[in-house]
Design an enzyme around this catalytic site. Structure first.
Site, PDB file in Angstrom:
ATOM      1  N   ASP A  82     -30.599  28.698  34.697  1.00  0.00           N
ATOM      2  CA  ASP A  82     -30.606  30.085  34.209  1.00  0.00           C
ATOM      3  C   ASP A  82     -32.030  30.481  33.843  1.00  0.00           C
ATOM      4  OD1 ASP A  82     -29.859  32.553  32.660  1.00  0.00           O
ATOM      5  OD2 ASP A  82     -27.860  31.726  32.943  1.00  0.00           O
ATOM      6  N   PHE A  90     -32.256  35.859  31.519  1.00  0.00           N
ATOM      7  CA  PHE A  90     -32.538  37.302  31.514  1.00  0.00           C
ATOM      8  C   PHE A  90     -31.482  38.051  30.705  1.00  0.00           C
ATOM      9  CE2 PHE A  90     -31.977  41.450  33.987  1.00  0.00           C
ATOM     10  CZ  PHE A  90     -32.805  42.144  33.114  1.00  0.00           C
ATOM     11  N   THR A  91     -30.211  37.749  30.928  1.00  0.00           N
ATOM     12  CA  THR A  91     -29.157  38.496  30.220  1.00  0.00           C
ATOM     13  C   THR A  91     -28.318  37.583  29.329  1.00  0.00           C
ATOM     14  OG1 THR A  91     -27.644  38.251  32.081  1.00  0.00           O
ATOM     15  CG2 THR A  91     -29.000  40.226  32.047  1.00  0.00           C
ATOM     16  N   ASP A 109     -35.787  30.597  37.758  1.00  0.00           N
ATOM     17  CA  ASP A 109     -35.416  31.899  38.319  1.00  0.00           C
ATOM     18  C   ASP A 109     -34.974  31.666  39.762  1.00  0.00           C
ATOM     19  OD1 ASP A 109     -35.538  34.430  39.601  1.00  0.00           O
ATOM     20  OD2 ASP A 109     -36.810  35.151  37.949  1.00  0.00           O
ATOM     21  N   GLY A 120     -29.341  27.498  51.409  1.00  0.00           N
ATOM     22  CA  GLY A 120     -30.238  26.494  51.984  1.00  0.00           C
ATOM     23  C   GLY A 120     -29.986  25.129  51.355  1.00  0.00           C
ATOM     24  N   ARG A 171     -28.537  21.790  53.214  1.00  0.00           N
ATOM     25  CA  ARG A 171     -29.297  20.543  53.242  1.00  0.00           C
ATOM     26  C   ARG A 171     -28.487  19.388  52.668  1.00  0.00           C
ATOM     27  NH1 ARG A 171     -32.690  18.212  49.684  1.00  0.00           N
ATOM     28  NH2 ARG A 171     -32.326  19.953  48.290  1.00  0.00           N
ATOM     29  N   TYR A 223     -27.157  46.529  42.931  1.00  0.00           N
ATOM     30  CA  TYR A 223     -26.135  45.517  42.629  1.00  0.00           C
ATOM     31  C   TYR A 223     -25.108  45.445  43.766  1.00  0.00           C
ATOM     32  CZ  TYR A 223     -22.555  43.071  39.825  1.00  0.00           C
ATOM     33  OH  TYR A 223     -21.618  42.175  39.344  1.00  0.00           O
ATOM     34  N   LYS A 252     -24.940  42.429  46.437  1.00  0.00           N
ATOM     35  CA  LYS A 252     -23.782  41.532  46.510  1.00  0.00           C
ATOM     36  C   LYS A 252     -23.152  41.579  47.904  1.00  0.00           C
ATOM     37  CE  LYS A 252     -23.216  39.937  42.162  1.00  0.00           C
ATOM     38  NZ  LYS A 252     -23.093  38.529  41.793  1.00  0.00           N
ATOM     39  N   ARG A 264     -21.551  46.946  28.617  1.00  0.00           N
ATOM     40  CA  ARG A 264     -20.256  47.057  29.302  1.00  0.00           C
ATOM     41  C   ARG A 264     -19.245  47.673  28.346  1.00  0.00           C
ATOM     42  NH1 ARG A 264     -20.079  41.528  32.970  1.00  0.00           N
ATOM     43  NH2 ARG A 264     -21.432  40.546  31.440  1.00  0.00           N
TER      44      ARG A 264
HETATM   45  P1  NAD Z   1     -24.019  37.487  32.545  1.00  0.00           P
HETATM   46  O1  NAD Z   1     -25.119  38.494  32.587  1.00  0.00           O
HETATM   47  O2  NAD Z   1     -23.551  37.042  31.224  1.00  0.00           O
HETATM   48  O3  NAD Z   1     -24.434  36.201  33.386  1.00  0.00           O
HETATM   49  C1  NAD Z   1     -25.379  36.200  34.424  1.00  0.00           C
HETATM   50  C2  NAD Z   1     -26.341  35.055  34.172  1.00  0.00           C
HETATM   51  O4  NAD Z   1     -27.289  35.004  35.253  1.00  0.00           O
HETATM   52  C3  NAD Z   1     -27.160  35.232  32.883  1.00  0.00           C
HETATM   53  O5  NAD Z   1     -27.150  34.039  32.140  1.00  0.00           O
HETATM   54  C4  NAD Z   1     -28.557  35.567  33.394  1.00  0.00           C
HETATM   55  O6  NAD Z   1     -29.583  35.173  32.491  1.00  0.00           O
HETATM   56  C5  NAD Z   1     -28.574  34.815  34.699  1.00  0.00           C
HETATM   57  N1  NAD Z   1     -29.567  35.330  35.655  1.00  0.00           N
HETATM   58  C6  NAD Z   1     -29.803  36.633  35.977  1.00  0.00           C
HETATM   59  N2  NAD Z   1     -30.785  36.705  36.898  1.00  0.00           N
HETATM   60  C7  NAD Z   1     -31.174  35.430  37.142  1.00  0.00           C
HETATM   61  C8  NAD Z   1     -32.159  34.849  37.986  1.00  0.00           C
HETATM   62  N3  NAD Z   1     -32.964  35.609  38.763  1.00  0.00           N
HETATM   63  N4  NAD Z   1     -32.309  33.499  37.994  1.00  0.00           N
HETATM   64  C9  NAD Z   1     -31.509  32.724  37.215  1.00  0.00           C
HETATM   65  N5  NAD Z   1     -30.571  33.209  36.388  1.00  0.00           N
HETATM   66  C10 NAD Z   1     -30.408  34.551  36.365  1.00  0.00           C
HETATM   67  O7  NAD Z   1     -22.827  38.099  33.404  1.00  0.00           O
HETATM   68  P2  NAD Z   1     -21.383  37.507  33.772  1.00  0.00           P
HETATM   69  O8  NAD Z   1     -20.397  38.541  33.438  1.00  0.00           O
HETATM   70  O9  NAD Z   1     -21.223  36.133  33.230  1.00  0.00           O
HETATM   71  O10 NAD Z   1     -21.482  37.452  35.356  1.00  0.00           O
HETATM   72  C11 NAD Z   1     -21.604  36.242  36.083  1.00  0.00           C
HETATM   73  C12 NAD Z   1     -21.502  36.529  37.570  1.00  0.00           C
HETATM   74  O11 NAD Z   1     -20.222  37.085  37.857  1.00  0.00           O
HETATM   75  C13 NAD Z   1     -22.539  37.530  38.076  1.00  0.00           C
HETATM   76  O12 NAD Z   1     -22.983  37.125  39.356  1.00  0.00           O
HETATM   77  C14 NAD Z   1     -21.756  38.816  38.196  1.00  0.00           C
HETATM   78  O13 NAD Z   1     -22.279  39.665  39.192  1.00  0.00           O
HETATM   79  C15 NAD Z   1     -20.372  38.302  38.564  1.00  0.00           C
HETATM   80  N6  NAD Z   1     -19.332  39.266  38.150  1.00  0.00           N
HETATM   81  C16 NAD Z   1     -18.975  39.406  36.847  1.00  0.00           C
HETATM   82  C17 NAD Z   1     -18.028  40.358  36.494  1.00  0.00           C
HETATM   83  C18 NAD Z   1     -17.594  40.553  35.063  1.00  0.00           C
HETATM   84  O14 NAD Z   1     -16.829  41.493  34.818  1.00  0.00           O
HETATM   85  N7  NAD Z   1     -17.948  39.726  34.115  1.00  0.00           N
HETATM   86  C19 NAD Z   1     -17.454  41.166  37.489  1.00  0.00           C
HETATM   87  C20 NAD Z   1     -17.880  41.011  38.800  1.00  0.00           C
HETATM   88  C21 NAD Z   1     -18.808  40.046  39.135  1.00  0.00           C
HETATM   89  N1  UDP Z   2     -17.912  53.185  29.780  1.00  0.00           N
HETATM   90  C1  UDP Z   2     -17.658  54.035  28.721  1.00  0.00           C
HETATM   91  N2  UDP Z   2     -18.328  53.844  27.559  1.00  0.00           N
HETATM   92  C2  UDP Z   2     -19.220  52.836  27.384  1.00  0.00           C
HETATM   93  C3  UDP Z   2     -19.464  51.958  28.454  1.00  0.00           C
HETATM   94  C4  UDP Z   2     -18.796  52.179  29.642  1.00  0.00           C
HETATM   95  O1  UDP Z   2     -16.844  54.965  28.841  1.00  0.00           O
HETATM   96  O2  UDP Z   2     -19.775  52.731  26.275  1.00  0.00           O
HETATM   97  C5  UDP Z   2     -17.176  53.374  31.059  1.00  0.00           C
HETATM   98  C6  UDP Z   2     -18.028  53.414  32.308  1.00  0.00           C
HETATM   99  O3  UDP Z   2     -18.482  54.732  32.556  1.00  0.00           O
HETATM  100  C7  UDP Z   2     -17.067  52.935  33.346  1.00  0.00           C
HETATM  101  C8  UDP Z   2     -16.165  51.949  32.597  1.00  0.00           C
HETATM  102  O4  UDP Z   2     -16.310  52.256  31.224  1.00  0.00           O
HETATM  103  O5  UDP Z   2     -16.270  53.989  33.833  1.00  0.00           O
HETATM  104  C9  UDP Z   2     -16.522  50.491  32.835  1.00  0.00           C
HETATM  105  O6  UDP Z   2     -17.899  50.353  32.599  1.00  0.00           O
HETATM  106  P1  UDP Z   2     -18.637  48.937  32.630  1.00  0.00           P
HETATM  107  O7  UDP Z   2     -20.084  49.218  32.471  1.00  0.00           O
HETATM  108  O8  UDP Z   2     -17.993  47.997  31.677  1.00  0.00           O
HETATM  109  O9  UDP Z   2     -18.330  48.324  34.070  1.00  0.00           O
HETATM  110  P2  UDP Z   2     -18.260  48.903  35.565  1.00  0.00           P
HETATM  111  O10 UDP Z   2     -18.549  50.377  35.578  1.00  0.00           O
HETATM  112  O11 UDP Z   2     -19.283  48.114  36.293  1.00  0.00           O
HETATM  113  O12 UDP Z   2     -16.870  48.627  35.972  1.00  0.00           O
END
Ligand code: NAD
Ligand code: UDP
Length: 324
Positions: A35, A38-39, A60, A104, A108, A147, A151, A188
């Site tokens: 990790d 970043f987030t 990274d 990759g 490997r 995003y 993806k 979120r």
């Molecule tokens: P999160 O932000 O908590 O986790 C993402 C992690 O990736 C973080 O720890 C961040 O520091 C790390 N990261 C970001 N950029 C990086 C980089 N360049 N190199 C190394 N690490 C990096 O979010 P999450 O909800 O745990 O999401 C995890 C995965 O699941 C993500 O790929 C996200 O797109 C996918 N996902 C999550 C949801 C959801 O609702 N939680 C929905 C759809 C997809």
């Molecule tokens: N949303 C909201 N108030 C907030 C944050 C999000 O009404 O404070 C809404 C946002 O506009 C979206 C939904 O909740 O319609 C889900 O948003 P989120 O950012 O959690 O995820 P995503 O849009 O990626 O599904």
């Protein structure tokens, strides 16, 4: 006993990654958590640092790395709109270069590799609920494109490495998932509403609040990831993972108000550009091929999440970006 594997989890210190690392360690596997924080922050995995089968690497994923592993869960990517729009070029690089680097590596060392894709590949969907065969309606030049398209490109790379190089892949499309260890300032909807409710701030509804989402509890989702990785090699996906219960954002706000007992008021804010109008997974494929379906209803998962938010000190968390 199942064999012990060396498993890499990119994004392993994040919300979902940290729970996944925990489950893998409990199964006895050697887990490498990669990790760049970043987030997320190290506190998410601090309780795992003493376990002999756990390793933490600050790296990274846009940069190459060589590791010898049997399985890779590729979760590294900022996931909330505020985070992924903070530096959109970096977000695209993380998805695309990150996918190339893990593929990759998998090629490997003949590792199995799972991509955490997203319901965002469907964009603002014209098909409801969303099936895996639906090709989506994504705006390629809007603020969410870094995003969504990142993806989508990662899915393309996964399929091409699979077809050209016979890399053993899995693709899961994750729908909105929530639970303990979400970053309280990730912006979120679940984390925002709970934080606002517990601190007595106004609860911010974007638009009319009639847009819908389907919320999956983290335990259910992690179980789905593990089943997909362990599933048959001829089932590479993509497969939807999410909870089909569909709620308007206003319904979610009212549920958070009820469960927290807050006096916070609902306020309306402008709807962000390209915000999907409705979202619900069709999970027939996951049910059929993985015998998976979510078990935790929203009310129960939210109560657990609220309890966790009550237990943390918000001053221990820094907003990672100005966009929250
Ligand atoms: P999160 O932000 O908590 O986790 C993402 C992690 O990736 C973080 O720890 C961040 O520091 C790390 N990261 C970001 N950029 C990086 C980089 N360049 N190199 C190394 N690490 C990096 O979010 P999450 O909800 O745990 O999401 C995890 C995965 O699941 C993500 O790929 C996200 O797109 C996918 N996902 C999550 C949801 C959801 O609702 N939680 C929905 C759809 C997809
Ligand atoms: N949303 C909201 N108030 C907030 C944050 C999000 O009404 O404070 C809404 C946002 O506009 C979206 C939904 O909740 O319609 C889900 O948003 P989120 O950012 O959690 O995820 P995503 O849009 O990626 O599904």
């Amino acid at each position: 006993m199942a064999s012990i594997k060396r498993v890499l989890v990119t994004g392993g210190a994040g919300f979902l990654g940290s729970h996944l690392c925990e489950r893998l360690l409990d199964r006895g596997h050697d887990v490498i958590c990669l990790d760049n924080f970043f987030t997320s922050q190290k506190t998410n995995v601090a309780h795992l640092l003493d376990r002999p089968n756990f390793e933490l690497i600050r790296h990274d994923i846009t940069q190459p790395i060589w590791l010898e592993v049997d399985e890779i869960f590729n979760l590294a990517c900022p996931a909330s709109p505020g985070h992924y729009q903070y530096n959109p070029i970096k977000t695209t690089k993380t998805s695309v270069l990150g996918a190339m680097h893990v593929l990759g590596m998998a090629r490997r060392c003949k590792a199995k590799v799972l991509q955490a894709s997203t319901s965002e590949v469907y964009g603002d969907p014209e098909v409801h609920p969303q099936t895996e065969s639906y090709r989506g309606s994504v705006n390629p030049i809007g603020p969410r494109a870094c995003y969504d398209e990142g993806k989508r490109m990662a899915e393309t790379l996964f399929m091409d490495y699979h077809r050209m190089n016979r890399v053993n892949i899995r693709i899961v499309r994750i729908f909105n998932t929530y639970g303990e260890r979400m970053h309280p300032y990730d912006g979120r909807v679940v984390s925002n509403f709970i934080r606002q409710a517990l601190t007595g701030q106004d609860i911010t509804i974007f638009g009319e609040g009639e847009q819908t989402r389907s919320f999956c509890y983290r335990d259910d989702l992690v179980e789905g990831l593990l089943r997909m990785m362990d599933g048959p090699d001829d089932f590479v996906g993509p497969v939807n993972l999410g909870n089909p219960g569909e709620f308007t954002i206003r319904e979610l706000a009212n549920l958070v108000i009820e469960l927290t007992g807050t006096k916070s008021k609902l306020v309306q804010r402008p709807l962000p550009a390209d915000d999907p109008t409705r979202r619900r997974p069709d999970i027939a494929l996951a049910k059929q091929r993985l015998h998976w379906e979510p078990k935790v209803p929203l009310r129960e998962g939210l109560a657990r999440t609220i309890a966790w938010f009550r237990s943390i000190d918000l001053s221990d968390y820094r907003p990672p970006t100005a966009n929250y």
